[in-house]
Scaffold this motif. Structure first.
Motif, PDB file in Angstrom:
ATOM      1  N   PHE A 188      35.001  36.664  36.140  1.00 31.49           N
ATOM      2  CA  PHE A 188      35.357  35.808  37.265  1.00 31.49           C
ATOM      3  C   PHE A 188      36.084  34.551  36.780  1.00 31.49           C
ATOM      4  CE2 PHE A 188      34.449  32.266  40.075  1.00 31.49           C
ATOM      5  CZ  PHE A 188      34.859  32.770  41.301  1.00 31.49           C
ATOM      6  N   CYS A 241      24.156  31.821  38.098  1.00 29.61           N
ATOM      7  CA  CYS A 241      24.082  33.155  37.494  1.00 29.61           C
ATOM      8  C   CYS A 241      22.793  33.439  36.743  1.00 29.61           C
ATOM      9  CB  CYS A 241      25.250  33.380  36.549  1.00 29.61           C
ATOM     10  SG  CYS A 241      26.807  33.376  37.400  1.00 29.61           S
ATOM     11  N   ALA A 255      32.917  38.669  40.624  1.00 30.61           N
ATOM     12  CA  ALA A 255      32.000  38.127  41.616  1.00 30.61           C
ATOM     13  C   ALA A 255      31.035  39.213  42.100  1.00 30.61           C
ATOM     14  CB  ALA A 255      32.781  37.551  42.790  1.00 30.61           C
TER      15      ALA A 255
END
Lengths: 250, 306, 332
Positions: B119, B97, C306
């Motif tokens: 998530f 990320c 996501a």
């Protein structure tokens, strides 16, 4: 007239500018020169309100600049600056960049918002086009400035500053990063700004030769202090300046 | 003397509970502070890392107790498992990320951080179900210091182990070569790289270290409250972030002191005024500090570059 | 090809007007929810994309609008149509009040500050039962009427019923269709607002603030005032959407205005790249598809997280297309 009175700027233990006073006359081109670390940019930031000087005042057009906000220095005292590392609004076009400087006039926001082509707005666009034309940028007026060459970006930034209608325009190393011919061309344009358009200039430059030809008055800084002051001819002959720039050869 | 002063007993109990809570906040806050000082990034997903630490600890305790191991061994294995797995999550988070976005506009990594946080939270919910996980009887011994003043074995553990960790951690940052490399990267990552420091390795290690501390905090919460829940990362994370800001983001002692102050304030507020706005306190503190003293208690003010 | 697609898009508004003819009750309701999120995302994109301020507490203004109507409507009987502008004003006022200190914060700190404000407001709503009904919320929020025509089977006091006035048989779909057209109208106006903003001095100044605050100051632009203007404008839109939401649901509770709500709206705006068309598609993907595919319900939020990560990794600037200049030299 822009008057700098006994400015000192201290960063921790470092005295970057040490009790400097100078005057820049209206209608003239005044240059401040000096080598790296001479305190030019610090002095410049003090004048334009980006640093609060440790002591001293800057007075221009009846305003004490050190007491104004940055926006008011540009908007009210009409002292506008550019940046050594060029700060443009990258995705906006050259014309949009220049037009933004008109915004402080409180253009008719509501009418403009509703899509009315008000007289003020048309006049603003016309003035912006005028400055772009002066710098030979009309062809790239609708190009995002990020896509322009470095030299063009430099000119857009100056055009934008001019659109803010300064009485004093302060330029931080306008020739930095330009090649000799670009730099020469720019100096001619700058000269025209003062001689034809009546905007007073205060230039900061490290390369003496660049500003010699156009300046009315030159101030030389060294190690945060004023080393010399005078016309280009005086400066060229000043023994202190010669020693500082060429090294003592006695 | 205590029997004659129930108010004093009550006060001492609140103090003890507040310190325990503060130690937990402090451990999480350290992770925020370290990552911020090295990358200038608010690792929004750090609260979820803490929550994952709590879940791993829950699974580990349940598993190892099933083997019939002694409580001390269970505890040791649980901490080890939680730390290793959670550091792995921290490492992966940074690789996926944040690393690709290093140097991108500031909003981008912040939004990936939020995305990662959502998530992770919901992945844990899918994996473990939405019901909170409660621990069977484990480490429930309590000691009565004075009549009415109780300290539990978990509290002792949290205060003791938390203090020890802090000492170890300070030594790590101040005395070891890793600590020096980390400070070099903080000062100037480019230059540190030119001098032969493996910047990426240092950053990965920082994330893993932060995650390990969060895992310890997660385990503490499991042991202290006996329950973990997949939504707990958000609020705890925000409060720990508030603690880090209060102490001065980037300052490690600041994170601990900030955590303790927040833990004590919350506990005393709930104990003397009421629980209604307990969870709002952290946010109040956060906003007030940001507005009045953005550099926090121990931080240095930021200088604007023109 | 692109030209053809673009000319086909001209009929999009028409298609949206005709859409209810094809939909049943569930479809109508979903279409209204979709447009509601489109409106919210259009609002937040003024701060996020145009001005470059990350607002993580947009749900606060949504809540203010919703409670504004729920309270004024139930207690004082103020009409929905009057409450729309009132909610916008109230939200903008609160935004100016809250924004004045918060907007001094830079980047991520501003984001965290807005989040803190929204959380505090949410906790306030949960705790102050006497005013807000607490966690249970407020129910029986009055239904909006159309020039005094009520959409209920038996009209309220002093009202005529719509189906009688229109000489139709009563059907519950009429009310849903009414809501759909209200929100379609609001969103239509918001799209126009976006277009005007993209062409105006004000919108350009917002962009300048996003690109370089220091350069703005050097030109004499009042950065603080511009930021407050953008923030309040977005808040006003949030307030209007909240007012509609309260009317449509007939019920408000703090559940609907939590952190996830702010993030959902933010994600739609980011994914949509700040452009009306992109936002409509993004809202379709992020709100509607998960609503339709019940099996995916559990995976919805995982998918959502996501998507945020993947979009940012692939295109940190979002899905929006090229920027169109606000003014050209060949004009005027």
């Amino acid at each position: 007239m822009l008057r700098v009175e006994n400015i000192s700027m201290r960063f921790g233990g470092l005295l970057a500018v040490d009790n400097v006073s100078l005057e820049a006359q209206t209608g003239q081109i005044t240059a401040v020169i000096g080598g790296n670390g001479a305190g030019k940019t610090t002095l410049f930031n003090c004048i334009t309100g980006f640093y609060r000087p440790t002591t001293g005042n800057v007075i221009c057009n009846g305003y004490t600049l050190s007491a104004l906000s940055r926006a008011d220095i540009a908007g009210r005292a009409r002292v506008v600056r550019t940046f050594q590392n060029i700060r443009l609004f990258a995705p906006l076009t050259a014309l949009e960049n220049v037009l933004l400087a008109e915004q402080r006039r409180r253009l008719d926001f509501l009418g403009n918002f509703l899509g009315l082509r008000t007289r003020e707005h048309l006049a603003a666009v016309e003035r912006a086009r005028g400055w772009l034309h002066y710098f030979g940028l009309l062809d790239v007026a609708d190009t995002p400035v990020a896509a322009l060459s470095y030299g063009q970006q430099r000119k857009v930034e100056i055009a934008r500053a001019l659109a803010a209608e300064p009485i004093f325009l302060c330029l931080d190393e306008p020739a930095a990063g330009l090649n000799p011919s670009e730099s020469l061309e720019l100096m001619h344009l700058l000269e025209g700004i003062t001689r034809e358009h009546g905007v007073s200039l205060l230039l900061i430059e490290h390369d003496m030769s660049v500003v010699m030809g156009i300046s009315d008055r030159i101030i030389v800084l060294e190690y945060g202090r004023k080393l010399a002051e005078g016309t280009p001819a005086d400066i060229r002959q000043n023994p202190d300046v010669i020693r500082a720039y060429l090294g003592a050869d006695d | 003397m205590f029997e004659h002063a129930p108010a004093l007993v009550y006060f001492s109990q609140q103090l003890l509970n507040g310190l325990t809570l503060g130690a937990i906040y402090g451990l999480i806050a350290l992770g925020y502070s370290m990552v911020f000082s090295i990358l200038g990034l608010i690792n929004f997903a750090h609260g979820e890392i803490f929550m994952i630490g709590g879940y791993i600890a829950f699974l580990a305790v349940t598993l190892f107790l099933g083997f019939g191991l002694s409580p001390a061994l269970v505890l040791l294995l649980t901490f080890t498992a939680a730390i290793i797995i959670t550091s792995g999550v921290g490492f992966t988070l940074e690789r996926i990320c944040y690393r690709p976005l290093r140097g991108a506009a500031k909003l981008a990594p912040f939004i990936t951080a939020i995305g990662a946080s959502i998530f992770l939270q919901n992945a844990v919910q899918l994996w473990q179900g939405s019901q909170p996980k409660a621990l069977a009887q484990f480490l429930t011994t309590q000691y009565e210091l004075f009549p009415g003043l109780v300290i539990s074995a978990t509290q002792l553990l949290i205060l003791g182990a938390g203090g020890l960790l802090l000492v170890l951690f300070t030594l790590l940052i101040n005395k070891t070569s890793f600590g020096r490399q980390q400070r070099a990267v903080q000062q100037d990552a480019l230059m540190a790289g030119l001098l032969g420091i493996h910047v990426n390795r240092v950053i990965s290690a920082t994330f893993m270290l932060g995650a390990a501390l969060a895992a310890v905090a997660g385990t503490f919460v499991l042991l202290y409250y006996g329950v973990v829940d997949f939504t707990m990362g958000y609020l705890a994370g925000m409060k720990a972030f508030a603690a880090a800001v209060l102490g001065g983001i980037g300052s490690l002692p600041g994170a601990i002191v900030g955590g303790l102050i927040l833990g004590l304030t919350e506990t005393f507020w709930a104990g003397y005024i009421g629980a209604d706005y307990k969870h709002a306190l952290g946010f109040f503190v956060l906003i007030l500090v940001l507005l009045l003293r953005p550099q926090g208690l121990f931080g240095k003010p930021e200088v604007e570059k023109v | 090809m692109i030209e053809r697609a673009r000319s086909a898009l001209r009929f999009a508004p028409l298609a949206l007007v005709a859409l209810p003819l094809l939909l049943n009750r569930t479809g109508l309701d979903l279409a209204s929810i979709w447009l509601l999120y489109v409106g919210l995302a259009l609002g937040i994109s003024i701060v996020i994309q145009r001005t470059g301020l990350l607002d993580l507490g947009y749900a606060a203004y949504y809540a203010i609008g919703a409670y504004c109507y729920a309270l004024l409507g139930t207690v004082y009987g103020v009409s929905f149509w009057l409450c729309l502008p009132l909610a916008a004003l109230l939200a903008a006022f609160v935004a100016a009040l809250v924004g004045t200190p918060l907007l001094r914060l830079k980047g991520d700190y501003f984001a965290i500050g807005t989040l803190g404000f929204a959380e505090i407001l949410n906790i306030f709503i949960r705790n102050e039962d006497w005013l807000t009904g607490g966690a249970n919320g407020l129910s029986d929020v009055p239904r909006p009427t159309l020039f005094g025509l009520d959409f209920a089977r038996t009209p309220g006091e002093g009202l005529r019923s719509f189906h009688e006035a229109a000489r139709l048989d009563f059907s519950g779909e009429q009310r849903l269709m009414f809501y759909y057209f209200i929100i379609l109208g609001i969103v239509g106006l918001l799209v126009l607002l976006h277009r005007r903003l993209a062409k105006s001095n004000l919108g350009r100044a917002f962009e300048a603030v996003r690109e370089d605050e220091i350069a703005c100051q050097a030109l004499g632009l009042n950065v603080a005032r511009l930021k407050i203007a953008a923030y309040s404008m977005a808040a006003a839109i949030g307030g209007i959407m909240g007012c509609f939401f309260a009317a449509k649901q007939g019920f408000v509770s703090p559940e609907s205005f939590g952190f996830m709500e702010s993030i959902t709206v933010l994600a739609i705006a980011v994914l949509g790249g700040g452009r009306p068309l992109g936002i409509m598609l993004a809202a379709l993907v992020l709100v509607l598809i998960p609503e339709l595919a019940r099996d995916l319900q559990d995976y919805r939020m995982v998918f959502f997280g996501a998507i945020l990560v993947v979009v940012m990794l692939l295109r940190p600037q979002g899905l929006g297309g090229l920027r169109t200049p606000s003014v050209t030299a060949r004009m005027p």
